[in-house]
Write a protein that holds these residues in place. Structure first.
Motif, PDB file in Angstrom:
ATOM      1  N   CYS A  19      41.909  50.797  46.451  1.00  0.00           N
ATOM      2  CA  CYS A  19      40.975  50.135  47.167  1.00  0.00           C
ATOM      3  C   CYS A  19      41.453  50.243  48.903  1.00  0.00           C
ATOM      4  O   CYS A  19      42.526  50.083  48.666  1.00  0.00           O
ATOM      5  CB  CYS A  19      40.749  48.854  46.956  1.00  0.00           C
ATOM      6  SG  CYS A  19      39.822  48.767  45.169  1.00  0.00           S
ATOM      7  N   SER A  21      40.134  48.786  52.793  1.00  0.00           N
ATOM      8  CA  SER A  21      39.476  48.229  53.614  1.00  0.00           C
ATOM      9  C   SER A  21      39.683  48.589  55.000  1.00  0.00           C
ATOM     10  O   SER A  21      40.908  48.503  55.460  1.00  0.00           O
ATOM     11  CB  SER A  21      39.548  46.793  53.479  1.00  0.00           C
ATOM     12  OG  SER A  21      38.783  46.139  52.492  1.00  0.00           O
ATOM     13  N   ARG A  22      38.837  49.086  55.759  1.00  0.00           N
ATOM     14  CA  ARG A  22      38.734  49.232  57.323  1.00  0.00           C
ATOM     15  C   ARG A  22      38.124  48.225  58.218  1.00  0.00           C
ATOM     16  O   ARG A  22      37.020  47.758  57.815  1.00  0.00           O
ATOM     17  CB  ARG A  22      38.223  50.690  57.555  1.00  0.00           C
ATOM     18  CG  ARG A  22      38.976  51.852  56.724  1.00  0.00           C
ATOM     19  CD  ARG A  22      38.605  53.197  56.958  1.00  0.00           C
ATOM     20  NE  ARG A  22      39.227  54.085  56.268  1.00  0.00           N
ATOM     21  CZ  ARG A  22      40.384  54.614  56.357  1.00  0.00           C
ATOM     22  NH1 ARG A  22      41.020  54.150  57.738  1.00  0.00           N
ATOM     23  NH2 ARG A  22      41.172  55.458  55.712  1.00  0.00           N
ATOM     24  N   HIS A  71      43.512  49.497  58.771  1.00  0.00           N
ATOM     25  CA  HIS A  71      43.011  49.675  57.381  1.00  0.00           C
ATOM     26  C   HIS A  71      44.185  49.093  56.361  1.00  0.00           C
ATOM     27  O   HIS A  71      45.475  48.964  56.878  1.00  0.00           O
ATOM     28  CB  HIS A  71      42.454  50.949  57.112  1.00  0.00           C
ATOM     29  CG  HIS A  71      43.432  51.923  57.274  1.00  0.00           C
ATOM     30  ND1 HIS A  71      44.019  52.562  58.197  1.00  0.00           N
ATOM     31  CD2 HIS A  71      44.206  52.731  56.117  1.00  0.00           C
ATOM     32  CE1 HIS A  71      44.810  53.282  57.991  1.00  0.00           C
ATOM     33  NE2 HIS A  71      44.938  53.425  56.515  1.00  0.00           N
ATOM     34  N   MET A 140      38.812  41.186  46.876  1.00  0.00           N
ATOM     35  CA  MET A 140      38.720  41.505  48.106  1.00  0.00           C
ATOM     36  C   MET A 140      37.894  40.850  48.994  1.00  0.00           C
ATOM     37  O   MET A 140      38.006  40.522  50.316  1.00  0.00           O
ATOM     38  CB  MET A 140      37.913  43.176  48.131  1.00  0.00           C
ATOM     39  CG  MET A 140      38.707  44.201  47.286  1.00  0.00           C
ATOM     40  SD  MET A 140      40.495  44.501  48.125  1.00  0.00           S
ATOM     41  CE  MET A 140      40.007  45.253  49.645  1.00  0.00           C
ATOM     42  N   ASN A 144      39.583  39.470  52.458  1.00  0.00           N
ATOM     43  CA  ASN A 144      38.760  40.024  53.949  1.00  0.00           C
ATOM     44  C   ASN A 144      38.377  38.843  54.678  1.00  0.00           C
ATOM     45  O   ASN A 144      38.708  38.749  55.779  1.00  0.00           O
ATOM     46  CB  ASN A 144      37.945  41.209  53.495  1.00  0.00           C
ATOM     47  CG  ASN A 144      38.669  42.359  53.056  1.00  0.00           C
ATOM     48  OD1 ASN A 144      39.880  42.530  53.297  1.00  0.00           O
ATOM     49  ND2 ASN A 144      37.965  43.306  52.697  1.00  0.00           N
ATOM     50  N   TRP A 162      35.503  43.530  59.345  1.00  0.00           N
ATOM     51  CA  TRP A 162      35.738  44.313  58.267  1.00  0.00           C
ATOM     52  C   TRP A 162      34.522  45.400  58.200  1.00  0.00           C
ATOM     53  O   TRP A 162      33.365  44.749  58.179  1.00  0.00           O
ATOM     54  CB  TRP A 162      36.272  44.253  56.930  1.00  0.00           C
ATOM     55  CG  TRP A 162      37.398  43.460  56.876  1.00  0.00           C
ATOM     56  CD1 TRP A 162      37.687  41.999  57.257  1.00  0.00           C
ATOM     57  CD2 TRP A 162      38.769  43.782  56.964  1.00  0.00           C
ATOM     58  NE1 TRP A 162      39.109  41.637  56.920  1.00  0.00           N
ATOM     59  CE2 TRP A 162      39.690  42.592  57.119  1.00  0.00           C
ATOM     60  CE3 TRP A 162      39.430  45.171  56.782  1.00  0.00           C
ATOM     61  CZ2 TRP A 162      41.063  42.989  56.989  1.00  0.00           C
ATOM     62  CZ3 TRP A 162      40.579  45.224  56.669  1.00  0.00           C
ATOM     63  CH2 TRP A 162      41.599  44.067  56.811  1.00  0.00           C
ATOM     64  N   GLU A 163      34.596  46.521  57.698  1.00  0.00           N
ATOM     65  CA  GLU A 163      33.447  47.362  57.086  1.00  0.00           C
ATOM     66  C   GLU A 163      32.828  46.475  55.914  1.00  0.00           C
ATOM     67  O   GLU A 163      33.512  45.916  55.349  1.00  0.00           O
ATOM     68  CB  GLU A 163      33.784  48.673  56.481  1.00  0.00           C
ATOM     69  CG  GLU A 163      34.258  49.517  57.831  1.00  0.00           C
ATOM     70  CD  GLU A 163      34.631  50.858  57.470  1.00  0.00           C
ATOM     71  OE1 GLU A 163      34.546  51.291  56.272  1.00  0.00           O
ATOM     72  OE2 GLU A 163      34.667  51.849  58.244  1.00  0.00           O
ATOM     73  N   ARG A 165      31.765  47.456  53.090  1.00  0.00           N
ATOM     74  CA  ARG A 165      32.037  47.697  51.719  1.00  0.00           C
ATOM     75  C   ARG A 165      33.524  48.266  51.730  1.00  0.00           C
ATOM     76  O   ARG A 165      33.874  49.304  52.657  1.00  0.00           O
ATOM     77  CB  ARG A 165      31.117  48.871  51.202  1.00  0.00           C
ATOM     78  CG  ARG A 165      29.603  48.179  50.571  1.00  0.00           C
ATOM     79  CD  ARG A 165      28.865  49.357  50.390  1.00  0.00           C
ATOM     80  NE  ARG A 165      29.158  50.320  49.272  1.00  0.00           N
ATOM     81  CZ  ARG A 165      29.017  49.956  47.932  1.00  0.00           C
ATOM     82  NH1 ARG A 165      28.189  48.892  47.569  1.00  0.00           N
ATOM     83  NH2 ARG A 165      29.457  50.749  46.884  1.00  0.00           N
ATOM     84  N   PHE A 166      34.383  47.871  50.863  1.00  0.00           N
ATOM     85  CA  PHE A 166      35.660  48.433  50.594  1.00  0.00           C
ATOM     86  C   PHE A 166      35.347  49.627  49.822  1.00  0.00           C
ATOM     87  O   PHE A 166      34.411  49.576  48.962  1.00  0.00           O
ATOM     88  CB  PHE A 166      36.557  47.628  49.974  1.00  0.00           C
ATOM     89  CG  PHE A 166      36.462  47.160  48.497  1.00  0.00           C
ATOM     90  CD1 PHE A 166      36.859  47.813  47.529  1.00  0.00           C
ATOM     91  CD2 PHE A 166      35.717  46.034  48.470  1.00  0.00           C
ATOM     92  CE1 PHE A 166      36.658  47.422  46.416  1.00  0.00           C
ATOM     93  CE2 PHE A 166      35.159  45.509  46.796  1.00  0.00           C
ATOM     94  CZ  PHE A 166      35.620  46.276  46.245  1.00  0.00           C
TER      95      PHE A 166
END
Length: 321
Positions: A19, A21-22, A71, A140, A144, A162-163, A165-166
């Motif tokens: 996974c 995350s960004r 990220h 997540m 997050n 965060w974006e 959706r991871f």
């Protein structure tokens, strides 16, 4: 169109997932923002601390992680057997480490003389919590959201950090798992954030290497157990020494699309996995910027495809009934 999480993550196919995350708007999780000169390096400690805390609460193991400037990479192992062994009280106590729960669950923990109705309500709620404790999306979310709150508070702003959706990739077999873990552990070397994997701050490989000096494995990370047998404990199906050699070998390969590298050598785990050196490098580079939701050998991919075709047929059958 992005697939629903229920179709991307299925323990029936594999318990292992990569996974990512960004951050949004080029926000920095850690490091120095070149545009502003602001140093956010301390935030790497925030996320590592939270990640390892959640590993103690959830029935989800951490195989590998690397915290980069904007990220985060994590390789998960979903462990439903652990979740099913927990009593309702143990489930509730775990969840209360994150949230205060409901009136019924609070009473269930503190009061031995509950009415039958309150007991049933608390146990039913515990089953909801049990499902969450083995759900990567919930893991997540808990990771997050806490980091976003702290970062926004520090930056004196609101909004998404965060974006939405991871990204996740299913790792269907041992080769895909080893390749992905090596890719994650080498991220700081490739980005020239560190000279060697074992000196890479806020990574699983450094945590494992530091623990190895005391002749043990880190409690918060999924352990290496070697070649698994029926009598061996749950864990990663490689020897730790072989994995270290594998990461060192992979890092020595000079890649034109990455800035950092080590020196080249051949390692035993490649022969055990039945891969030659070029096959291995091709496999590790598959995690860079590809929109692949599953990674694995040809046979593993075929089984996955057949399994999901059957699941879609069943869903369509019941939908049209």
């Amino acid at each position: 169109m992005a697939k629903p999480r229920s179709q991307q993550i299925s323990v029936r196919d594999t318990p292992y997932y990569h996974c990512v995350s960004r951050c949004v708007r080029k926000a920095f999780l850690c490091g120095v923002d070149a545009a502003t000169g602001q140093n956010y390096e301390h935030r790497r400690g925030w996320i590592e601390e939270r990640l390892l805390q959640l590993a103690d609460i959830f029935a989800i193991d951490i195989c590998a992680y690397a915290i980069m400037s904007n990220h985060v990479h994590i390789v998960f192992h979903i462990n439903p057997q652990i979740a099913q062994k927990l009593t309702p009280l143990e489930v509730i106590e775990r969840w209360h480490r994150l949230h205060q729960g409901t009136f019924a669950t609070q009473r269930y923990v503190c009061d031995e003389h509950l009415s039958e109705f309150m007991q049933k309500l608390a146990v039913k709620t515990a089953e909801t919590y049990r499902q969450r404790l083995q759900n990567i999306s919930w893991f997540m979310k808990e990771l997050n959201e806490s980091i976003a709150r702290r970062a926004n508070e520090e930056d004196h702003c609101t909004g998404r950090f965060w974006e939405g959706r991871f990204k996740s990739q299913a790792l269907l077999d041992e080769a895909a798992l080893a390749a992905c873990m090596a890719y994650v552990d080498l991220n700081p070397v490739r980005a020239k954030m560190s000279q060697t994997p074992e000196s890479s701050e806020y990574t699983s490989i450094k945590k494992r290497a530091d623990a190895a000096h005391q002749n043990h494995q880190p409690r918060q990370l999924y352990p290496f157990i070697g070649n698994p047998t029926n009598n061996m404990p749950d864990g990663l199906p490689f020897k730790f020494t072989h994995y270290l050699e594998l990461v060192d070998y992979t890092g020595r390969v000079i890649r034109p699309d990455k800035r950092g590298s080590l020196d080249l050598s051949l390692q035993p785990i490649l022969r055990r996995l039945g891969l030659n050196s070029q096959d291995w490098i091709d496999r590790v580079t598959a995690f860079d910027g590809r929109a692949l939701s599953v990674i694995g050998e040809d046979e593993s991919l075929k089984r996955y495809s057949v399994s999901h075709r059957r699941q879609r047929q069943l869903r369509n059958h019941f939908h049209h009934q």
